[in-house]
Design a protein around this motif. Structure first.
Motif, short mmCIF file in Angstrom:
data_model
loop_
_atom_site.label_atom_id
_atom_site.label_comp_id
_atom_site.label_asym_id
_atom_site.label_seq_id
_atom_site.Cartn_x
_atom_site.Cartn_y
_atom_site.Cartn_z
N GLY A 59 30.17 120.79 -51.12
CA GLY A 59 30.18 121.44 -52.42
C GLY A 59 29.71 122.88 -52.35
O GLY A 59 29.56 123.46 -51.27
N VAL A 60 29.46 123.47 -53.51
CA VAL A 60 29.06 124.88 -53.57
C VAL A 60 27.68 125.06 -54.20
O VAL A 60 27.20 126.18 -54.34
N ALA A 61 27.02 123.96 -54.58
CA ALA A 61 25.72 124.05 -55.24
C ALA A 61 24.69 124.72 -54.34
O ALA A 61 24.69 124.54 -53.11
N THR A 62 23.80 125.49 -54.94
CA THR A 62 22.72 126.18 -54.20
C THR A 62 21.36 125.77 -54.75
O THR A 62 20.42 126.57 -54.78
N THR A 63 21.27 124.49 -55.17
CA THR A 63 20.03 124.01 -55.79
C THR A 63 19.49 122.75 -55.11
O THR A 63 18.67 122.04 -55.69
N TRP A 64 19.96 122.44 -53.89
CA TRP A 64 19.49 121.24 -53.22
C TRP A 64 18.06 121.44 -52.71
O TRP A 64 17.71 122.53 -52.24
N ALA A 65 17.24 120.40 -52.80
CA ALA A 65 15.83 120.51 -52.42
C ALA A 65 15.48 119.63 -51.22
O ALA A 65 15.00 120.11 -50.20
N THR A 66 15.68 118.31 -51.34
CA THR A 66 15.39 117.38 -50.25
C THR A 66 16.56 116.43 -50.07
O THR A 66 17.36 116.23 -50.98
N VAL A 67 16.67 115.84 -48.89
CA VAL A 67 17.78 114.92 -48.62
C VAL A 67 17.30 113.80 -47.71
O VAL A 67 16.40 114.00 -46.88
N THR A 68 17.86 112.61 -47.88
CA THR A 68 17.55 111.48 -47.02
C THR A 68 18.85 110.81 -46.60
O THR A 68 19.77 110.65 -47.40
N ASN A 69 18.94 110.43 -45.32
CA ASN A 69 20.15 109.82 -44.78
C ASN A 69 19.93 108.33 -44.56
O ASN A 69 19.09 107.93 -43.75
N PHE A 126 25.12 106.23 -46.14
CA PHE A 126 25.01 106.83 -47.47
C PHE A 126 23.90 107.86 -47.47
O PHE A 126 23.06 107.90 -46.57
N VAL A 127 23.92 108.73 -48.47
CA VAL A 127 22.98 109.85 -48.55
C VAL A 127 22.48 109.99 -49.98
O VAL A 127 23.24 109.79 -50.93
N CYS A 128 21.21 110.34 -50.13
CA CYS A 128 20.65 110.69 -51.44
C CYS A 128 19.90 112.01 -51.31
O CYS A 128 19.32 112.30 -50.25
N ALA A 129 19.90 112.80 -52.36
CA ALA A 129 19.24 114.11 -52.31
C ALA A 129 18.77 114.52 -53.70
O ALA A 129 19.36 114.14 -54.71
N THR A 130 17.69 115.30 -53.72
CA THR A 130 17.19 115.85 -54.98
C THR A 130 17.58 117.32 -55.08
O THR A 130 17.84 117.98 -54.06
N GLY A 154 28.33 108.07 -50.75
CA GLY A 154 28.60 107.29 -49.55
C GLY A 154 28.75 105.82 -49.87
O GLY A 154 29.17 105.43 -50.96
N TYR A 155 28.39 104.98 -48.90
CA TYR A 155 28.55 103.54 -49.05
C TYR A 155 27.65 103.00 -50.17
O TYR A 155 26.49 103.40 -50.28
N ASN A 156 28.20 102.07 -50.97
CA ASN A 156 27.45 101.55 -52.11
C ASN A 156 27.70 100.06 -52.32
O ASN A 156 27.58 99.56 -53.43
N GLY A 157 28.06 99.36 -51.25
CA GLY A 157 28.38 97.95 -51.38
C GLY A 157 27.24 97.09 -51.87
O GLY A 157 27.45 95.96 -52.35
N ASP A 158 26.00 97.59 -51.76
CA ASP A 158 24.83 96.83 -52.19
C ASP A 158 24.05 97.54 -53.29
O ASP A 158 22.89 97.20 -53.56
N GLY A 159 24.67 98.55 -53.90
CA GLY A 159 24.01 99.27 -54.99
C GLY A 159 22.97 100.26 -54.55
O GLY A 159 22.15 100.71 -55.36
#
Length: 732
Positions: free
Chosen positions: A110-120, A124-128, A138-143
């Protein structure tokens, strides 16, 4: 990706992936085949398939805020708050809005310039973001994405409307995050009570853990979680088979339980071994500067000088200057207040950055640098930030590169050796003119055939046999080879029975497949294998989720099964979960996964038995990649279809095609090789043309610019070509 070539005669190149002649594809290089390489020598360019045994800088021009640490891929935040990802992408892990094989060079999400932290997490990936929002993909077969459903996402999706998220941590199949009000929230799989809710009910949306408002940091492991509170206490819960909760036993807990009575805990890190692995480990620092570890210790990942598990926190050495710690799959790394970096545990892939593959049972300093800031240990990889924001990594990842910058020029492999044929996947194997077999690179599953799981950075002979004829290396840790007596041998990963032995037991040395002596050619896909015999029969075995075995069903096979009763099969090629084969009649047939139209049927419907591609009877040479297929006809035309995200169809655009589409108007194509996101072809004048993804210089064009149309490799000609996922190998 790497390009490897060998010399067939003075001054000419032959390739395993592209065809080369008397000059390299790097226009800035001055060596020639005749002047700089001997006949039979092999060269490579691009991203190395061998692990990095010492720290290597990633993207030297970039400054990073977070050090990435993923199982099959990585995402990290740079100093300008942009998000960058590399590696595996079958579940949309890269966040680029598409599903595909993945990439070998860092690409911005993407083009966002506001990412702070990320976890792999695992696929799947989550980020603040700086505005306090939380995003997952990413993968979400288990929610595990927390979006209230089990649908995977290929682009970042916001988790609710909350704007007070502080930090997030993801493990195997669940995620936990803290908010600025001190509350802790978890979601995803809860089979072992890892959500901390006092039960084993899974959730697809964030659920608060208790009513506490003093949570400070959190670390999610395979099936367990540990977190600190602002009062300095440490709490753990979830799966506890090897004592990873630190509670003095191996009893699992479904609610947070305090670890001891200490009130000086500072940071904590839990390992996330692949799919839970055998056991999990935990390490934590205290405000006194001491380091404590407990849990699984088979590879000395606790740093205590032995391999005995611990079920209670045990102090690592006597140092009181530890600052931060990160636990990987079977190793750990930590920094001290003097800026030094120390690692210990498993080192089979060079993840300890010691310049070798020898394990360490106690903390060992990495080099002499004193400007290390934040360590991040992953499965077989260690990355760490320096105070300047520079990112350095060592080791390797399983399915995709770690973002180490490659080269578009050639480096000779195995000087003085005479190579006959070569195949490249996550590792490489080659047959020499004397009939010996040599392998090197990644060896997580024993795919080098050397009887162990240790990686090799140079070609190493497999056994002493001198009757090897040809070899095929897969992208997922499996290799098969034929001998001159017509026998077939396989080794490496066997999770789906792809070794054809009637079981799913890994083999780290070549093992004969049955007793047949009529095997002619073999091709390895993702956890499945297909091969033709000299009697024209076709056989497939292994994983069959998409019907890629051509049996008319979706049943996994642990031993070779004949595809129909036909006796006119001439050649076969396997992709990720698709198979194509040519009959002696010149007809072309495909089956299996068809998500991008790679079966050439004009649709995206899977097929579980061979289906003819059109009515043409003039098909000649063909190759199938991850989700792209290309083939030549006897009139010299080239046709491609399937996925086209990076222009790998050679049509000058990125539009996917589900039916064969001619590439240009040339009628002199003689052979073609396709991999995940690129293709190369040879014309009758022996000139080489490549197109598609080029982030690692795999097209051999002297740069890293993608091409959507065939582009001639300058000063380069040859006789054959073979593209691997990270590497192009060719023989002079």
């Amino acid at each position: 990706m790497i390009a490897i070539a060998y010399v067939t005669s003075a001054g000419s190149w032959s390739a395993a992936s592209a065809l080369f002649t008397n000059r390299t594809s790097n226009q800035n290089s001055s060596f020639t085949a005749s002047a700089d390489f001997t006949v039979g020598s092999m060269v490579q360019s691009g991203v190395s398939i061998s692990p990095y045994l010492s720290m290597s800088q990633v993207s030297p021009s970039a400054s990073w805020l977070t050090a990435p640490a993923g199982l099959f891929g990585d995402c990290g935040v740079r100093s300008d708050h942009t998000l960058w990802c590399v590696g595996h992408n079958s579940d949309g892990d890269l966040g680029g809005g598409y599903y595909g094989y993945g990439v070998g060079a860092w690409q911005q999400s993407g083009v966002a310039t506001t990412w702070a932290t990320v976890t792999n997490g695992n696929d799947f990936v989550c980020a603040t973001r700086t505005n306090g929002t939380l995003w997952c993909w990413g993968y979400n077969g288990d929610g595990e994405l927390g979006l209230g459903d089990t649908n995977s996402r290929s682009s970042p999706a916001q988790v609710g409307a909350i704007t007070t998220w502080k930090a997030v941590s993801s493990g195997a199949y669940n995620t936990c995050a803290t908010r600025t009000d001190g509350t802790l929230w978890c979601w995803g799989v809860n089979d072992d009570g890892q959500l901390g809710l006092g039960n084993t009910t899974s959730h697809t949306s964030p659920v608060q853990v208790g009513s506490g408002t003093t949570w400070s940091t959190v670390s999610v492991g395979a099936y367990a979680v540990c977190a600190t509170r602002t009062d300095g206490t440490l709490w753990c819960w979830g799966y506890n088979n090897t004592g990873q909760l630190g509670l003095g036993d191996t009893t699992s807990r479904s609610s947070p339980v305090q670890v001891g009575s200490g009130t000086t805990w500072s940071t904590v890190s839990m390992s996330d071994p692949e799919y839970g692995g055998t056991g999990s480990s935990t390490c934590a620092t205290r405000t006194s500067g001491t380091l404590w570890c407990w849990g699984y210790n088979a590879d000395s990942e606790l740093g205590l000088g032995d391999t005995a598990n611990r079920s209670s926190p045990t102090m690592v050495g006597i140092a009181s200057t530890w600052n931060a710690v990160s636990v990987g799959n079977s190793h750990a790394c930590a920094t001290r207040t003097d800026g030094t970096l120390w690692c210990w545990g498993d080192n089979s892939q060079g993840e300890l950055a010691q310049g070798d593959t020898t394990d360490r049972s106690t903390p060992t300093q990495v080099g002499s640098a004193t400007d290390w800031a934040t360590p991040a240990a992953a499965r077989y990889q260690t990355c760490s930030l320096k105070i300047s924001g520079a990112l350095w990594c060592a080791g390797t990842t399983d399915r995709n590169p770690s973002g180490f910058d490659g080269s578009s020029s050639f480096t000779q492999v195995g000087a003085g050796l005479t190579w006959a044929s070569v195949s490249v996947g996550r590792s490489a194997c080659a047959v020499r003119s004397d009939g010996t077999l040599w392998c090197w690179g990644n060896n997580h599953y024993g795919q080098l055939g050397l009887g162990d799981l240790a990686a090799r950075s140079t070609p190493t002979q497999v056994g002493s046999a001198t009757t090897w004829r040809s070899v095929s290396v897969g992208n997922y840790g499996t290799a098969c080879a034929t001998r001159t007596n017509g026998t077939l041998w396989c080794w490496g990963n066997n999770n789906a029975g792809e070794l054809g032995q009637g079981d799913s037991t890994l083999r780290s040395a070549p093992t004969q497949v049955g007793s047949a002596t009529t095997w002619n050619a073999v091709s390895i896909g993702n956890s499945f294998v297909c091969a033709v015999r000299t009697d024209g029969t076709l056989w497939c075995w292994g994983w069959n989720y998409n019907g890629q075995l051509g049996q008319g069903n979706y049943v996994q096979r642990l031993s070779p099964m004949q595809v129909g009763s036909g006796t006119t099969w001439a050649a076969v090629s396997t992709g990720y979960a698709s198979t194509c084969a040519l009959k002696a009649t010149g007809t072309f047939w495909c089956w299996g996964w068809n998500g991008y139209g790679q079966l050439g049927q004009g649709d995206t419907t899977d097929r579980n038995s061979p289906t003819q591609v059109g009515a043409a009877t003039t098909w000649s040479v063909f190759s199938i990649g991850y989700a792209t297929t290309c083939a030549t006809r006897i009139n010299g035309t080239l046709w491609c279809w399937g996925n086209n995200h990076f222009g790998e169809l050679g049509q000058g655009d990125s539009v996917t095609r589900s039916s064969p589409t001619q590439v240009g108007t040339a009628t002199t194509w003689s052979t073609v090789s396709v991999n995940s996101e690129q293709a190369c072809g040879l014309r009758t004048d022996r000139l080489v043309w490549c197109w598609g993804y080029n982030g690692d210089g795999e097209l051999g064009l002297g740069d890293t610019t993608n091409r959507s149309s065939p582009t001639q490799v300058p000063n380069f000609a040859g006789a054959s070509i073979n593209l691997g996922p990270l590497t192009t190998i060719a023989i002079h």
